[in-house]
Design a protein around this motif. Structure first.
Motif, mmCIF file in Angstrom:
data_model
loop_
_atom_site.group_PDB
_atom_site.id
_atom_site.type_symbol
_atom_site.label_atom_id
_atom_site.label_comp_id
_atom_site.label_asym_id
_atom_site.label_seq_id
_atom_site.Cartn_x
_atom_site.Cartn_y
_atom_site.Cartn_z
ATOM 1 N N PRO A 1 -34.126 24.350 -9.210
ATOM 2 C CA PRO A 1 -33.747 25.638 -8.929
ATOM 3 C C PRO A 1 -33.600 26.746 -10.103
ATOM 4 O O PRO A 1 -33.311 25.983 -11.429
ATOM 5 N N HIS A 2 -33.706 27.771 -9.990
ATOM 6 C CA HIS A 2 -33.412 28.785 -11.168
ATOM 7 C C HIS A 2 -31.903 28.784 -11.726
ATOM 8 O O HIS A 2 -31.301 28.666 -10.835
ATOM 9 N N PRO A 3 -31.812 28.467 -12.958
ATOM 10 C CA PRO A 3 -30.791 28.513 -13.506
ATOM 11 C C PRO A 3 -30.150 29.534 -13.790
ATOM 12 O O PRO A 3 -30.831 30.594 -13.833
ATOM 13 N N ALA A 4 -28.936 29.649 -14.297
ATOM 14 C CA ALA A 4 -28.340 31.074 -14.363
ATOM 15 C C ALA A 4 -28.469 31.448 -15.797
ATOM 16 O O ALA A 4 -28.416 30.530 -16.858
ATOM 17 N N PHE A 5 -28.945 32.864 -16.109
ATOM 18 C CA PHE A 5 -28.701 33.250 -17.312
ATOM 19 C C PHE A 5 -27.423 33.550 -17.839
ATOM 20 O O PHE A 5 -26.399 33.623 -17.176
ATOM 21 N N GLU A 6 -27.314 33.149 -19.161
ATOM 22 C CA GLU A 6 -26.093 33.445 -19.906
ATOM 23 C C GLU A 6 -26.125 34.727 -20.349
ATOM 24 O O GLU A 6 -26.499 35.080 -21.675
ATOM 25 N N TYR A 7 -25.379 35.779 -19.863
ATOM 26 C CA TYR A 7 -25.342 37.153 -20.014
ATOM 27 C C TYR A 7 -23.945 37.302 -20.814
ATOM 28 O O TYR A 7 -23.745 38.437 -21.094
ATOM 29 N N GLY A 8 -22.872 36.367 -20.790
ATOM 30 C CA GLY A 8 -21.721 36.714 -21.198
ATOM 31 C C GLY A 8 -20.722 35.782 -20.680
ATOM 32 O O GLY A 8 -20.846 35.463 -19.361
ATOM 33 N N PRO A 9 -19.297 36.025 -21.265
ATOM 34 C CA PRO A 9 -18.305 35.217 -20.556
ATOM 35 C C PRO A 9 -17.706 35.959 -19.373
ATOM 36 O O PRO A 9 -18.105 37.298 -19.364
#
Length: 311
Positions: free
Chosen positions: A109-117
């Motif tokens: 599955p597509h992992p989540a991008f880390e755009y900030g807390p």
């Protein structure tokens, strides 16, 4: 190197630069037939300069959501240049079987991008100028016809709860019919449209301001929006199309419904009338951990090892 999709001399320069780095693995994102000529050419040229390079396609889509001239031969051209495939859903894997059945492949599955807390909900709403106490549903991402925003609009008119819709993303279609229908349904005070490209650093604001994320798509293979919602512990309402439902456990991380306004309205009504947000939290946290970038790397390692063993 910067790729110019319409300039073949650029493809040669990019391939030379890639080969000069002497990489063990070349990852190629595949999602649009329009980009197939340049990507397929670059991979072939890079391998001509450096025959030991292993190329793996990260396949977001095989078949385009909207009609595109010569989509099948263009798609075949780029797929034939690759040694193996990382597929972002089982639906994509099924589409791949129309073009290839023998090369190594893995599904992840597509992992989540880390755009900030995460940001506290009240703070996110204040910064976006949203009502602090409204039930808010978020539609996030590029707006195209196949994404079914009109279905969400009709669903809002059917919900006994006055759900506020926050629509954030750049429109790739004429918005005029949408706004006419908003007026006809009397929903002008329950709709906010931010028709622009949403910057990465802004994404946490939108997800954290919402209570739930809605993806009313008419067709889909997978979506990066779903894991991003899970990253910020927001359940989702997705339609039972393509690979979209593969990401969601109904009743645990969200709702899986038919692509119909009544079904969408029933899911939103259930969520808000019964205050189910807390019940979803633990399952959302578990889903976010399962779809990590570390897991992607482990999957790629196994795929690369299989490709190497076959050569």
């Amino acid at each position: 190197p910067v790729i110019h999709s319409l300039l073949p001399p650029n493809w040669l320069r990019v391939a030379q630069q890639l080969a000069a780095w002497n990489p063990d693995l070349l990852l190629v994102n595949v999602w649009l037939p329009f980009l197939a000529p340049c990507l397929g050419a670059i991979v072939r040229l890079a391998r001509r300069f450096r025959p030991t390079i292993i190329s793996v396609g990260i396949l977001h889509n095989i078949m385009p959501h909207e009609r595109f001239p010569l989509s099948r031969p263009l798609t075949r051209y780029v797929l034939d240049s690759l040694n193996g495939f990382l597929l972002l859903s089982e639906a994509v894997a099924r589409d791949l079987s129309l073009f290839d059945r023998t090369k190594p492949r893995r599904v992840h599955p597509h992992p989540a991008f880390e755009y900030g807390p995460p940001i506290p909900k009240d703070e996110a709403r204040r910064r976006l100028g949203l009502p602090l106490d409204a039930p808010i549903a978020l539609f996030f991402g590029l707006v195209r016809p196949y994404k079914g925003l009109d279905l969400l609009l009709e669903a809002l008119a059917q919900t006994p709860v006055p759900v506020f819709a926050l629509i954030a993303g750049e429109w790739y279609m004429d918005p005029s019919p949408f706004f006419r229908r908003v007026h006809e349904l009397g929903l002008s005070n329950r709709i906010r449209v931010d028709n622009r490209f949403i910057l990465q650093e802004e994404a946490p604001l939108y997800f954290c301001a919402a209570d739930i994320v809605v993806q009313p798509y008419r067709s889909a293979t997978q979506s990066g929006v779903t894991p991003l919602a899970f990253r910020y512990e927001r359940p989702v309402v997705v339609t039972r199309v393509g690979g979209l439902a593969e990401y969601v456990e109904h009743g645990k991380t969200g709702y899986v419904v038919a692509p119909h306004p009544t079904a969408l309205a029933e899911a939103l009504t259930d969520f808000f009338q019964h205050a189910r947000a807390h019940a979803f939290t633990l399952h959302l946290q578990q889903a976010a951990r399962m779809w990590s970038w570390e897991s992607v790397v482990e999957t790629l390692d196994g795929l690369t090892a299989e490709i190497t063993a076959r050569q």
